[in-house]
Design a protein around this motif. Structure first.
Motif, PDB file in Angstrom:
ATOM      1  N   SER A  64       0.678  -1.296   0.044  1.00  0.00           N
ATOM      2  CA  SER A  64      -0.004   0.155  -0.085  1.00  0.00           C
ATOM      3  C   SER A  64       0.674   1.155   0.063  1.00  0.00           C
ATOM      4  CB  SER A  64      -0.937   0.016   1.349  1.00  0.00           C
ATOM      5  OG  SER A  64      -0.061   0.188   2.570  1.00  0.00           O
ATOM      6  N   LEU A  65       0.297   2.324  -0.522  1.00  0.00           N
ATOM      7  CA  LEU A  65       1.046   3.697  -0.628  1.00  0.00           C
ATOM      8  C   LEU A  65       0.142   4.749   0.260  1.00  0.00           C
ATOM      9  CD1 LEU A  65       1.659   3.968  -4.382  1.00  0.00           C
ATOM     10  CD2 LEU A  65       3.302   3.392  -2.720  1.00  0.00           C
ATOM     11  N   ILE A  66      -1.064   4.025   0.796  1.00  0.00           N
ATOM     12  CA  ILE A  66      -1.752   4.878   1.655  1.00  0.00           C
ATOM     13  C   ILE A  66      -2.174   4.039   2.782  1.00  0.00           C
ATOM     14  CG2 ILE A  66      -4.091   6.105   1.742  1.00  0.00           C
ATOM     15  CD1 ILE A  66      -4.137   6.633  -0.992  1.00  0.00           C
ATOM     16  N   SER A  67      -2.125   4.628   4.366  1.00  0.00           N
ATOM     17  CA  SER A  67      -2.235   3.759   5.240  1.00  0.00           C
ATOM     18  C   SER A  67      -3.802   3.396   5.557  1.00  0.00           C
ATOM     19  CB  SER A  67      -1.655   4.217   6.514  1.00  0.00           C
ATOM     20  OG  SER A  67      -2.359   5.656   6.713  1.00  0.00           O
ATOM     21  N   ARG A  68      -4.107   2.728   6.216  1.00  0.00           N
ATOM     22  CA  ARG A  68      -5.528   2.612   6.770  1.00  0.00           C
ATOM     23  C   ARG A  68      -5.957   3.978   7.349  1.00  0.00           C
ATOM     24  NH1 ARG A  68      -8.049  -2.594   9.498  1.00  0.00           N
ATOM     25  NH2 ARG A  68     -10.380  -1.881   9.469  1.00  0.00           N
ATOM     26  N   GLU A  69      -5.269   4.347   8.092  1.00  0.00           N
ATOM     27  CA  GLU A  69      -5.759   5.635   9.129  1.00  0.00           C
ATOM     28  C   GLU A  69      -5.722   6.864   8.094  1.00  0.00           C
ATOM     29  OE1 GLU A  69      -2.991   3.742   9.688  1.00  0.00           O
ATOM     30  OE2 GLU A  69      -3.797   2.919  11.434  1.00  0.00           O
ATOM     31  N   GLU A  70      -5.056   7.019   6.846  1.00  0.00           N
ATOM     32  CA  GLU A  70      -5.351   8.100   5.929  1.00  0.00           C
ATOM     33  C   GLU A  70      -6.607   7.496   5.332  1.00  0.00           C
ATOM     34  OE1 GLU A  70      -0.828   9.274   4.327  1.00  0.00           O
ATOM     35  OE2 GLU A  70      -1.412   7.033   4.169  1.00  0.00           O
ATOM     36  N   ALA A  71      -6.879   6.535   4.722  1.00  0.00           N
ATOM     37  CA  ALA A  71      -7.993   6.158   4.078  1.00  0.00           C
ATOM     38  C   ALA A  71      -9.227   6.642   4.832  1.00  0.00           C
ATOM     39  CB  ALA A  71      -7.920   4.680   3.601  1.00  0.00           C
ATOM     40  N   GLU A  72      -9.151   5.999   6.235  1.00  0.00           N
ATOM     41  CA  GLU A  72     -10.359   6.328   7.251  1.00  0.00           C
ATOM     42  C   GLU A  72     -10.515   7.968   7.068  1.00  0.00           C
ATOM     43  OE1 GLU A  72      -9.149   3.994  10.424  1.00  0.00           O
ATOM     44  OE2 GLU A  72     -10.035   2.185   9.732  1.00  0.00           O
ATOM     45  N   SER A  73      -9.365   8.664   7.424  1.00  0.00           N
ATOM     46  CA  SER A  73      -9.455  10.104   7.596  1.00  0.00           C
ATOM     47  C   SER A  73      -9.931  10.975   6.449  1.00  0.00           C
ATOM     48  CB  SER A  73      -8.095  10.715   8.058  1.00  0.00           C
ATOM     49  OG  SER A  73      -7.653  10.030   9.159  1.00  0.00           O
ATOM     50  N   ALA A  74      -9.542  10.393   5.185  1.00  0.00           N
ATOM     51  CA  ALA A  74     -10.042  10.951   3.899  1.00  0.00           C
ATOM     52  C   ALA A  74     -11.615  10.646   3.876  1.00  0.00           C
ATOM     53  CB  ALA A  74      -9.306  10.389   2.869  1.00  0.00           C
ATOM     54  N   GLU A  75     -12.110   9.421   4.152  1.00  0.00           N
ATOM     55  CA  GLU A  75     -13.417   9.287   4.192  1.00  0.00           C
ATOM     56  C   GLU A  75     -14.362   9.946   5.026  1.00  0.00           C
ATOM     57  OE1 GLU A  75     -16.595   7.285   2.356  1.00  0.00           O
ATOM     58  OE2 GLU A  75     -14.455   7.189   1.575  1.00  0.00           O
ATOM     59  N   ILE A  76     -13.833  10.320   6.386  1.00  0.00           N
ATOM     60  CA  ILE A  76     -14.536  10.898   7.409  1.00  0.00           C
ATOM     61  C   ILE A  76     -14.586  12.447   6.796  1.00  0.00           C
ATOM     62  CG2 ILE A  76     -14.869  11.879   9.558  1.00  0.00           C
ATOM     63  CD1 ILE A  76     -15.833   9.036   9.295  1.00  0.00           C
ATOM     64  N   GLU A  77     -13.492  13.050   6.252  1.00  0.00           N
ATOM     65  CA  GLU A  77     -13.522  14.177   5.776  1.00  0.00           C
ATOM     66  C   GLU A  77     -14.445  14.414   4.913  1.00  0.00           C
ATOM     67  OE1 GLU A  77     -10.188  17.399   3.877  1.00  0.00           O
ATOM     68  OE2 GLU A  77      -9.422  15.971   5.443  1.00  0.00           O
ATOM     69  N   ALA A  78     -14.465  13.556   3.913  1.00  0.00           N
ATOM     70  CA  ALA A  78     -15.314  13.757   2.730  1.00  0.00           C
ATOM     71  C   ALA A  78     -16.758  13.720   3.211  1.00  0.00           C
ATOM     72  CB  ALA A  78     -15.156  12.645   1.732  1.00  0.00           C
ATOM     73  N   LEU A  79     -17.054  12.791   4.139  1.00  0.00           N
ATOM     74  CA  LEU A  79     -18.462  13.031   4.551  1.00  0.00           C
ATOM     75  C   LEU A  79     -18.918  13.955   5.256  1.00  0.00           C
ATOM     76  CD1 LEU A  79     -21.077  11.136   5.515  1.00  0.00           C
ATOM     77  CD2 LEU A  79     -19.886  10.498   7.708  1.00  0.00           C
ATOM     78  N   VAL A  80     -18.033  14.545   6.216  1.00  0.00           N
ATOM     79  CA  VAL A  80     -18.091  15.918   7.021  1.00  0.00           C
ATOM     80  C   VAL A  80     -18.457  17.011   5.869  1.00  0.00           C
ATOM     81  CG1 VAL A  80     -17.156  17.511   8.415  1.00  0.00           C
ATOM     82  CG2 VAL A  80     -17.145  15.152   9.081  1.00  0.00           C
ATOM     83  N   GLN A  81     -17.761  16.927   4.699  1.00  0.00           N
ATOM     84  CA  GLN A  81     -17.762  18.126   3.831  1.00  0.00           C
ATOM     85  C   GLN A  81     -19.217  17.990   3.085  1.00  0.00           C
ATOM     86  OE1 GLN A  81     -16.205  21.015   3.242  1.00  0.00           O
ATOM     87  NE2 GLN A  81     -14.814  20.245   4.878  1.00  0.00           N
ATOM     88  N   SER A  82     -19.571  16.870   2.724  1.00  0.00           N
ATOM     89  CA  SER A  82     -20.668  16.478   1.865  1.00  0.00           C
ATOM     90  C   SER A  82     -21.854  16.789   2.595  1.00  0.00           C
ATOM     91  CB  SER A  82     -20.528  15.246   0.989  1.00  0.00           C
ATOM     92  OG  SER A  82     -20.774  14.080   1.613  1.00  0.00           O
ATOM     93  N   ARG A  83     -22.058  15.868   3.568  1.00  0.00           N
ATOM     94  CA  ARG A  83     -23.256  15.947   4.533  1.00  0.00           C
ATOM     95  C   ARG A  83     -23.576  17.171   5.426  1.00  0.00           C
ATOM     96  NH1 ARG A  83     -24.568  13.011   0.558  1.00  0.00           N
ATOM     97  NH2 ARG A  83     -24.649  10.836   0.882  1.00  0.00           N
ATOM     98  N   PHE A  84     -22.416  17.549   6.017  1.00  0.00           N
ATOM     99  CA  PHE A  84     -22.341  18.664   7.009  1.00  0.00           C
ATOM    100  C   PHE A  84     -21.910  20.016   6.947  1.00  0.00           C
ATOM    101  CE2 PHE A  84     -22.708  14.329   8.757  1.00  0.00           C
ATOM    102  CZ  PHE A  84     -23.833  14.439   9.512  1.00  0.00           C
ATOM    103  N   ASP A  85     -21.692  20.250   5.574  1.00  0.00           N
ATOM    104  CA  ASP A  85     -20.972  21.379   4.987  1.00  0.00           C
ATOM    105  C   ASP A  85     -19.669  21.733   5.878  1.00  0.00           C
ATOM    106  OD1 ASP A  85     -23.081  22.235   3.300  1.00  0.00           O
ATOM    107  OD2 ASP A  85     -24.425  22.828   4.999  1.00  0.00           O
ATOM    108  N   GLY A  86     -19.172  20.660   6.076  1.00  0.00           N
ATOM    109  CA  GLY A  86     -17.737  20.769   6.555  1.00  0.00           C
ATOM    110  C   GLY A  86     -17.681  21.086   8.311  1.00  0.00           C
ATOM    111  N   SER A  87     -18.669  21.019   8.852  1.00  0.00           N
ATOM    112  CA  SER A  87     -18.724  21.170  10.199  1.00  0.00           C
ATOM    113  C   SER A  87     -18.701  20.044  11.122  1.00  0.00           C
ATOM    114  CB  SER A  87     -20.315  22.076  10.362  1.00  0.00           C
ATOM    115  OG  SER A  87     -20.642  21.953  11.597  1.00  0.00           O
ATOM    116  N   LEU A  88     -17.479  19.839  11.676  1.00  0.00           N
ATOM    117  CA  LEU A  88     -17.244  18.647  12.544  1.00  0.00           C
ATOM    118  C   LEU A  88     -18.171  18.935  13.808  1.00  0.00           C
ATOM    119  CD1 LEU A  88     -15.749  16.521  13.055  1.00  0.00           C
ATOM    120  CD2 LEU A  88     -13.859  17.594  13.965  1.00  0.00           C
TER     121      LEU A  88
END
Length: 119
Positions: A64-88
């Motif tokens: 792998s060139l991307i760690s599990r942690e990087e993949a999970e973080s990117a997925e959560i970030e995309a979810l927060v951006q798309s569903r919650f207008d970037g609001s954590l």
């Protein structure tokens, strides 16, 4: 930016992360056992993920060139951006409305927030 990893690819990556570096033939066997995939499907996923920079397949060794942690973080970030207008806070509020947090979980989240504030 971390490349998008789709759900079936993520299941594949979990196998890879657990066994890497791994010979592609061994990976085909694990995907057959755990995912029910054919040899052709596994090699197609390896090729696609290599093209997107998620992994490399060099001399029949897949890493792998991307760690599990990087993949999970990117997925959560995309979810927060798309569903919650970037609001954590909005994401956490939505999550906690449906799931009761134990005192231990709440303390763990507060500790993460404290650590983030220090950075």
């Amino acid at each position: 930016m971390t490349p998008k990893i789709f759900e079936s690819e993520y299941r594949f990556c979990k196998i890879l992360w657990e066994h890497e570096p791994i010979n592609s033939t061994e990976l085909v066997g694990l995907c057959r056992e755990q995912l029910g995939w054919s040899k052709a499907t596994t090699y197609t996923v390896i090729r696609r993920l290599a093209e997107r920079g998620v992994l490399k397949n060099e001399d029949a060794t897949v890493t792998s060139l991307i760690s599990r942690e990087e993949a999970e973080s990117a997925e959560i970030e995309a979810l927060v951006q798309s569903r919650f207008d970037g609001s954590l806070p909005a994401f956490i509020a939505a999550f906690s409305r449906k799931k009761h947090l134990t005192e231990e979980q709440a303390a763990e989240i507060l500790a993460m927030i404290d650590d983030a504030e220090e950075v």
